[in-house]
Design an enzyme around this catalytic site. Sequence first.
Site, PDB file in Angstrom:
ATOM      1  N   SER A   1       0.794  -1.235   0.000  1.00  0.00           N
ATOM      2  CA  SER A   1       0.000   0.000   0.000  1.00  0.00           C
ATOM      3  C   SER A   1       0.823   1.280   0.000  1.00  0.00           C
ATOM      4  O   SER A   1       0.247   2.372  -0.020  1.00  0.00           O
ATOM      5  CB  SER A   1      -0.958  -0.004   1.196  1.00  0.00           C
ATOM      6  OG  SER A   1      -2.029  -0.896   0.967  1.00  0.00           O
TER       7      SER A   1
ATOM      8  N   LYS B   1      -0.052   3.793  -2.581  1.00  0.00           N
ATOM      9  CA  LYS B   1      -1.061   4.831  -2.409  1.00  0.00           C
ATOM     10  C   LYS B   1      -0.458   6.227  -2.238  1.00  0.00           C
ATOM     11  O   LYS B   1      -1.179   7.225  -2.336  1.00  0.00           O
ATOM     12  CB  LYS B   1      -1.965   4.483  -1.234  1.00  0.00           C
ATOM     13  CG  LYS B   1      -2.792   3.206  -1.473  1.00  0.00           C
ATOM     14  CD  LYS B   1      -3.684   2.897  -0.285  1.00  0.00           C
ATOM     15  CE  LYS B   1      -4.604   1.714  -0.557  1.00  0.00           C
ATOM     16  NZ  LYS B   1      -3.953   0.405  -0.411  1.00  0.00           N
TER      17      LYS B   1
ATOM     18  N   SER C   1      -6.378   3.108   4.359  1.00  0.00           N
ATOM     19  CA  SER C   1      -5.710   2.371   3.277  1.00  0.00           C
ATOM     20  C   SER C   1      -6.719   1.607   2.424  1.00  0.00           C
ATOM     21  O   SER C   1      -6.457   0.497   1.961  1.00  0.00           O
ATOM     22  CB  SER C   1      -4.661   1.405   3.836  1.00  0.00           C
ATOM     23  OG  SER C   1      -3.733   1.050   2.839  1.00  0.00           O
TER      24      SER C   1
ATOM     25  N   LYS D   1       2.627   6.725   5.196  1.00  0.00           N
ATOM     26  CA  LYS D   1       1.841   5.593   4.703  1.00  0.00           C
ATOM     27  C   LYS D   1       2.500   4.279   5.089  1.00  0.00           C
ATOM     28  O   LYS D   1       3.724   4.153   5.057  1.00  0.00           O
ATOM     29  CB  LYS D   1       1.702   5.661   3.174  1.00  0.00           C
ATOM     30  CG  LYS D   1       0.671   4.689   2.621  1.00  0.00           C
ATOM     31  CD  LYS D   1      -0.740   5.095   3.001  1.00  0.00           C
ATOM     32  CE  LYS D   1      -1.767   3.998   2.722  1.00  0.00           C
ATOM     33  NZ  LYS D   1      -1.694   2.861   3.688  1.00  0.00           N
TER      34      LYS D   1
END
Length: 381
Positions: free
Chosen positions: A62, A65, A122, A224
């Site tokens: 992730s 992202k 997320s 993140k």
Amino acid sequence: MGPHRAISWVVMLLLMPLLVGVALAADEAPPKVRGTAGLLGDIDSGRVIHAQDVDTRLPPASLTKVMTLYLIYEALAAGTVKLDAELLVSENAWRTGGSKTFVKVGDKVKVEDLIRGIAIQSGNDACVVMAEHLSGSESAFVAKMNAKAVELGLTNTHFTNATGLPDPEHYTSARDLFTLAVSLMRKFPQYSHYSQEKQFTFNGIRQHNRNNLLWRDPIVTGLKTGHTREAGYCLVATSDKEGQRLVAVVMGATTRKIREDDALRLIHYGNRMFETVKFFDAKATVRKLRVWKGTEREVEGVVSEPLVVTVPRKERGSVEVGVSYDEPLVAPIQTGQKIGAVVVKAGGKELFTRDLVAGNAVERGNVFRVMFDSVRVTLGW
């Protein structure tokens, strides 16, 4: 007298301790990341302080992202989408696997809620809703992600989706993630607060930010987390301590705690051992330079971007900033034209250079000025 290269040291920075008797930190080895790759760097100077397998191509999970958010923020800044716009959730978005914001097919969801769904929860489903709205399809959005990667110089990055779901052709590197995070934090500070929010409730379901460092240390500002079986536990952690903004990248850790501990150890190491100093703001005049054969006698030498340097604290007393340029400077000179370079040294070693550009235009002078200056330049007056 012919053209020659001149260099003038305009700043000799003596950043001594503020209090008598305060000692500089002793040499200390950077902490080793207990994963596949790790990096520590400074947001404002762009300097990589510590690097460990930073160019290896790895699955980002992730952390993907960060690029998805980058393109969303870019669209917001351009005005092509608004925070309060309501976007329709397609069945394709609703069916997306992995972590979720729990949007419902057929619902209309505000862009700001989708951003929080991506940055905090997320949510893969939220990513696909945004991708379909901004580009018509996730695949078209992915093409924009890859184009942006090329634009930013991410040489070890290729995306196949907007979420980070596993794919052999979906990869990036610790260095590329650092470059991407630096660009995001510099270009879109107005949206950075989303990654700092600790929880978000959508459709009655409360989810906490997966970045536990937000609870562990108040200097942590984001950014993140990521995890899949293929990628391991990954983290891009940003921090701000008294204006020193750092990025720690950890990839391929075996547990969530290890990725967090290693990222925090890197950040604390950077705070202890390095200092970041801004010399000049963007468009600031570094020095006025003599101009010949022009309507003006001087031109303002400016830097287009902020001039910031990160150096070991033990070297802070040896930092020098100089201006290098070819003499004589002869009109006409256009605004923005490169007229020299700003050179930064520490301990006598060159760290980097930046273009010095003209902050104002200087037109060619009249025939008498041109003739007079020609004589002076020739004779070296």
